[in-house]
Structure formats: C-alpha cells, structure tokens
Design a protein around this motif. Structure first.
Motif, PDB file in Angstrom:
ATOM      1  N   LYS A  51       9.107  -2.620  -6.763  1.00 52.86           N
ATOM      2  CA  LYS A  51       9.472  -2.006  -7.902  1.00 52.86           C
ATOM      3  C   LYS A  51      10.519  -0.841  -7.456  1.00 52.86           C
ATOM      4  O   LYS A  51      11.599  -0.901  -8.232  1.00 52.86           O
ATOM      5  CB  LYS A  51       8.603  -1.809  -8.790  1.00 52.86           C
ATOM      6  CG  LYS A  51       7.972  -3.262  -9.425  1.00 52.86           C
ATOM      7  CD  LYS A  51       6.791  -2.634 -10.365  1.00 52.86           C
ATOM      8  CE  LYS A  51       6.264  -3.986 -10.785  1.00 52.86           C
ATOM      9  NZ  LYS A  51       4.926  -3.478 -11.707  1.00 52.86           N
ATOM     10  N   ARG A  52       9.989  -0.156  -6.722  1.00 52.14           N
ATOM     11  CA  ARG A  52      10.946   0.927  -6.303  1.00 52.14           C
ATOM     12  C   ARG A  52      12.035   0.782  -5.453  1.00 52.14           C
ATOM     13  O   ARG A  52      13.188   1.410  -5.606  1.00 52.14           O
ATOM     14  CB  ARG A  52      10.052   1.816  -5.271  1.00 52.14           C
ATOM     15  CG  ARG A  52      10.292   3.355  -4.848  1.00 52.14           C
ATOM     16  CD  ARG A  52       9.523   4.055  -3.954  1.00 52.14           C
ATOM     17  NE  ARG A  52       9.996   5.157  -3.381  1.00 52.14           N
ATOM     18  CZ  ARG A  52       9.607   5.954  -2.441  1.00 52.14           C
ATOM     19  NH1 ARG A  52       8.384   5.558  -2.135  1.00 52.14           N
ATOM     20  NH2 ARG A  52      10.278   6.800  -1.905  1.00 52.14           N
ATOM     21  N   THR A  90       0.864  -1.213  -0.031  1.00 53.78           N
ATOM     22  CA  THR A  90      -0.100  -0.072  -0.064  1.00 53.78           C
ATOM     23  C   THR A  90       0.899   1.377  -0.059  1.00 53.78           C
ATOM     24  O   THR A  90       2.011   1.195   0.433  1.00 53.78           O
ATOM     25  CB  THR A  90      -0.904   0.170   1.245  1.00 53.78           C
ATOM     26  OG1 THR A  90      -0.099   0.094   2.358  1.00 53.78           O
ATOM     27  CG2 THR A  90      -1.907  -1.250   1.435  1.00 53.78           C
ATOM     28  N   ASN A  91       0.236   2.241  -0.412  1.00 60.15           N
ATOM     29  CA  ASN A  91       0.865   3.632  -0.153  1.00 60.15           C
ATOM     30  C   ASN A  91       0.217   4.364   1.031  1.00 60.15           C
ATOM     31  O   ASN A  91      -0.960   4.686   0.939  1.00 60.15           O
ATOM     32  CB  ASN A  91       0.573   4.498  -1.481  1.00 60.15           C
ATOM     33  CG  ASN A  91       1.306   5.859  -1.383  1.00 60.15           C
ATOM     34  OD1 ASN A  91       1.967   6.199  -0.262  1.00 60.15           O
ATOM     35  ND2 ASN A  91       1.149   6.834  -2.236  1.00 60.15           N
ATOM     36  N   TRP A 102      -3.989   0.895  -2.276  1.00 65.47           N
ATOM     37  CA  TRP A 102      -3.544  -0.368  -2.611  1.00 65.47           C
ATOM     38  C   TRP A 102      -2.543  -0.099  -3.803  1.00 65.47           C
ATOM     39  O   TRP A 102      -2.909   0.484  -5.034  1.00 65.47           O
ATOM     40  CB  TRP A 102      -4.557  -1.318  -2.947  1.00 65.47           C
ATOM     41  CG  TRP A 102      -3.784  -2.713  -3.023  1.00 65.47           C
ATOM     42  CD1 TRP A 102      -3.826  -3.240  -4.722  1.00 65.47           C
ATOM     43  CD2 TRP A 102      -3.418  -3.588  -2.468  1.00 65.47           C
ATOM     44  NE1 TRP A 102      -2.977  -4.450  -4.448  1.00 65.47           N
ATOM     45  CE2 TRP A 102      -2.970  -4.810  -3.144  1.00 65.47           C
ATOM     46  CE3 TRP A 102      -3.646  -3.762  -0.947  1.00 65.47           C
ATOM     47  CZ2 TRP A 102      -2.649  -5.786  -2.662  1.00 65.47           C
ATOM     48  CZ3 TRP A 102      -3.005  -4.904  -0.514  1.00 65.47           C
ATOM     49  CH2 TRP A 102      -2.499  -5.983  -1.247  1.00 65.47           C
ATOM     50  N   VAL A 103      -1.199  -0.457  -3.758  1.00 64.43           N
ATOM     51  CA  VAL A 103      -0.467  -0.122  -5.056  1.00 64.43           C
ATOM     52  C   VAL A 103       0.271  -1.354  -5.519  1.00 64.43           C
ATOM     53  O   VAL A 103       1.057  -1.483  -6.282  1.00 64.43           O
ATOM     54  CB  VAL A 103       0.683   0.866  -4.922  1.00 64.43           C
ATOM     55  CG1 VAL A 103       0.205   2.250  -4.399  1.00 64.43           C
ATOM     56  CG2 VAL A 103       1.499   0.369  -3.395  1.00 64.43           C
ATOM     57  N   GLY A 104      -0.078  -2.618  -4.846  1.00 67.01           N
ATOM     58  CA  GLY A 104       0.326  -3.731  -5.494  1.00 67.01           C
ATOM     59  C   GLY A 104       2.171  -3.916  -5.191  1.00 67.01           C
ATOM     60  O   GLY A 104       2.467  -3.646  -4.028  1.00 67.01           O
ATOM     61  N   PHE A 105       2.606  -4.265  -6.322  1.00 66.11           N
ATOM     62  CA  PHE A 105       4.152  -4.583  -6.190  1.00 66.11           C
ATOM     63  C   PHE A 105       4.799  -3.228  -6.228  1.00 66.11           C
ATOM     64  O   PHE A 105       6.110  -3.217  -6.515  1.00 66.11           O
ATOM     65  CB  PHE A 105       4.670  -5.696  -6.851  1.00 66.11           C
ATOM     66  CG  PHE A 105       4.081  -6.903  -6.462  1.00 66.11           C
ATOM     67  CD1 PHE A 105       4.701  -7.706  -5.547  1.00 66.11           C
ATOM     68  CD2 PHE A 105       2.903  -7.467  -7.022  1.00 66.11           C
ATOM     69  CE1 PHE A 105       4.537  -8.870  -5.276  1.00 66.11           C
ATOM     70  CE2 PHE A 105       2.585  -8.788  -6.581  1.00 66.11           C
ATOM     71  CZ  PHE A 105       3.417  -9.380  -5.791  1.00 66.11           C
ATOM     72  N   ASP A 106       4.301  -2.167  -6.455  1.00 67.34           N
ATOM     73  CA  ASP A 106       5.221  -0.910  -6.787  1.00 67.34           C
ATOM     74  C   ASP A 106       6.086  -0.435  -5.838  1.00 67.34           C
ATOM     75  O   ASP A 106       7.201  -0.089  -6.157  1.00 67.34           O
ATOM     76  CB  ASP A 106       4.124   0.247  -6.759  1.00 67.34           C
ATOM     77  CG  ASP A 106       3.116   0.121  -8.149  1.00 67.34           C
ATOM     78  OD1 ASP A 106       3.401  -0.604  -8.964  1.00 67.34           O
ATOM     79  OD2 ASP A 106       2.289   1.121  -8.151  1.00 67.34           O
ATOM     80  N   ASN A 107       5.881  -0.599  -4.521  1.00 66.18           N
ATOM     81  CA  ASN A 107       6.920  -0.548  -3.538  1.00 66.18           C
ATOM     82  C   ASN A 107       7.916  -1.329  -3.609  1.00 66.18           C
ATOM     83  O   ASN A 107       9.234  -0.916  -3.513  1.00 66.18           O
ATOM     84  CB  ASN A 107       6.478  -0.683  -2.111  1.00 66.18           C
ATOM     85  CG  ASN A 107       5.370   0.255  -1.603  1.00 66.18           C
ATOM     86  OD1 ASN A 107       5.667   1.588  -2.068  1.00 66.18           O
ATOM     87  ND2 ASN A 107       4.266   0.020  -0.891  1.00 66.18           N
ATOM     88  N   TYR A 137       6.291   2.168   1.806  1.00 65.17           N
ATOM     89  CA  TYR A 137       7.537   1.608   1.479  1.00 65.17           C
ATOM     90  C   TYR A 137       8.475   1.248   2.406  1.00 65.17           C
ATOM     91  O   TYR A 137       9.159   0.432   2.303  1.00 65.17           O
ATOM     92  CB  TYR A 137       7.976   3.124   0.599  1.00 65.17           C
ATOM     93  CG  TYR A 137       9.443   2.526   0.064  1.00 65.17           C
ATOM     94  CD1 TYR A 137       9.426   1.821  -1.044  1.00 65.17           C
ATOM     95  CD2 TYR A 137      10.673   3.612   0.277  1.00 65.17           C
ATOM     96  CE1 TYR A 137      10.824   1.638  -1.536  1.00 65.17           C
ATOM     97  CE2 TYR A 137      11.606   3.535  -0.514  1.00 65.17           C
ATOM     98  CZ  TYR A 137      11.668   2.286  -1.370  1.00 65.17           C
ATOM     99  OH  TYR A 137      13.000   2.303  -1.940  1.00 65.17           O
TER     100      TYR A 137
END
Length: 311
Positions: free
Chosen positions: A78-79, A61-62, A71-76, A283
C-alpha cells in the motif's frame, strides 16, 4: 517340436533375466545424473530459491536488521502507491529503456555485420568492440566520470578545440540521462555483437549467393535476408537488454548518484537506498518484488510481440 519348445523357454528366460539388469542400469544412470547436477542444484537453491523466498516473506514485514521483525501484511505494498520517488524511478527507467533497447539492437547488429566481413585487421576490431564487455562496470564508470567532467573532462576539452562549449554532462537532467545511456551502451554492445555474429554465421550462404545473382545490393541483402533470419537472435538480445535496462545500478550510482533531482535514479538504486541506507528491508523487498513482476511482464510482452511477427 520339443526342441522348439525348449528354445522358446530359454529365450523367455533370457528376456526375463535381462529386465532387472536393464532397470538396474537405468537406476545407476539416474543416481549418476543426480550426483552430477547436485552441486549446481544446491547452489541454485542456496543462492536463488532461498533468497527469493526470504525476499517475498520480508515484503510482508517491517524489518530494519537491528530490531525484530514485525508482520505488517500488505502495508508495504500500500505504501508503494504513495511513493513518488519510486514512480519517478520507473519513469526514468522507462525513458532509458525506450532509447537504450533500440540503440543496443541496432548498434550491436551493425557492428556484427561489420566484423563478419573479410577485411584486414577484422580481429583487432572484434577485440576492440568486445573489450568493454569484460571490463568492470564500476571501473569503467569511474573512467567515464573523469571523461565527462564538465571542467577538466576529456570530452569537453576536445569539444573546446572546435569551439563548442560542452554541457555539464553529469549535473543537468538531460545530459545526465544521455551519459548513463551512452556508458551503458558502451559496456554492453560488445556482448550482443558476439551473439549477433553467431546468428549471422548460421545464415545459409546460399541465400546471399542467390540474392547476388538476382542483383540485390548489400543493403537489400541486409534488409531482406539478414534482419528476418536474425529474428530469434533479436528476441534473445532484446529480452536480455530489457532486463538489463530495468536493473541498471552501477552506472547511475557511480556517475550521478541518481541526480540531479533524482532524474537518473533507477529502480534498483532506489531499492538499494531504501534497504541499505534507510534500513527498511521489508519495504525494499516489496519494491524488489514489484520490479521482478515488472520484468516478467515486459519479458512476456516482448515474447508475445515477436511471436505475432513470426505468425
């Protein structure tokens, strides 16, 4: 014959009566056991299981505490790949672990061997070596912050008496990391010394007596008897030391604040700044999850190496 039949009937009846009593007693023991472990189990669930579950959830999440979750999925995750500071903290901790773990094992083992010898005043030395372990890491780091000060610190003043210009211990990359390692060693070596003392006490004295009869010196006894017999203890100490090295925070925070130029910034310190200073809780949770996986991997490798040695 009739009397024997009657006796057998009575015995079978008694055995049948005893079954429910036994099972009832077992149920009572089970309830008592659950009742006794309930407080610990509840604390474990509240302070371990639930926070870990929430951290895993937040990593997808963000969340910044102030606004609602997104909800951002796997973005964190990937970051994480492009986070240069995070990878620098991994390198810092890798260097720290590379020097810290062997030094911790060697120094604590040698101190344990020393204080298990029967000499006058051994109790004082045991207490002196163990005392830093029960000292608050923050309080001890503040004292070392004064001692390592480049201008008026005690260490540089002592070096000046013998004509040596002490370095800026906490302002230069190399001395700063050395200072963090030294303070961490000073804080933790006493606890591992106690563990090694317990292991040494468990070594059969007959082995040393036989070695003395064969003419083995004290050094050879240390190499060929003490070290091999303490392999399980070394596994425990090395595992705890690796986990502790990967989780260092207090010393880096108090002594150097991660500087200079992030050269002493640790993974936990980076997670702290991300979560509590930048308020990027999602994050920070992803970073913490990666750290947890890293600790599990290093622990598994350490167990595998020691198991291969035993074989």
């Amino acid at each position: 014959m009739k009397l024997n039949k009657i006796n057998r009937i009575q015995e079978s009846a008694l055995s049948l009566d005893s079954v429910p009593k036994k099972s009832s007693f077992n149920r009572y023991q089970s309830r008592a056991a659950y009742f006794l472990i309930a407080p610990t189990l509840i604390l474990f669930i509240v302070f371990m299981v639930i926070p870990i579950g929430m951290a895993i959830f937040l990593s997808f999440t963000n969340y910044d505490i102030i606004s609602s979750m997104e909800w951002v999925g796997f973005d964190n995750f990937k970051r994480l790949i492009d986070d240069a500071i995070l990878w620098q903290t991994f390198r810092n901790v890798g260097v720290l672990t590379l020097f810290f773990v062997p030094l911790m094992i060697i120094i604590s083992l040698l101190l344990a061997v020393l204080v298990t010898q029967p000499f006058r005043g051994v109790t004082f030395f045991r207490l002196a070596f163990y005392m830093p372990t029960v000292t608050s890491a923050v309080a001890a780091s503040i004292v070392w912050l004064w001692m390592l000060n480049s201008e008026y610190g005690l260490i540089n003043q002592m070096l000046s008496y013998v004509g040596i210009a002490g370095p800026a211990w906490l302002s230069e990359s190399g001395p700063a990391m050395t200072s963090v390692i030294a303070v961490t060693l000073w804080l933790g070596v006493g606890g591992n010394m106690i563990i090694y003392m317990a292991g040494i006490k468990g070594i059969p004295t007959q082995l040393y007596e036989a070695a003395k009869i064969d003419g083995a010196s004290a050094f050879k006894q240390l190499i060929y008897i003490t070290f091999p017999m303490l392999r399980p203890t070394t596994l425990l100490v090395s595992t705890m030391t690796i986990i502790g090295a990967l989780q260092i925070f207090d010393q880096a925070y108090v002594l150097t604040q991660g500087g200079p130029a992030n050269s002493t910034k640790t993974i936990v310190y980076h997670i702290y700044t991300t979560g509590f200073e930048q308020l990027q809780m999602g994050y920070a949770s992803a970073q913490a999850l990666v750290l947890t996986i890293t600790i599990l991997i290093f622990t598994a490798i350490n167990f595998k190496i020691n198991q291969s040695k035993d074989q």
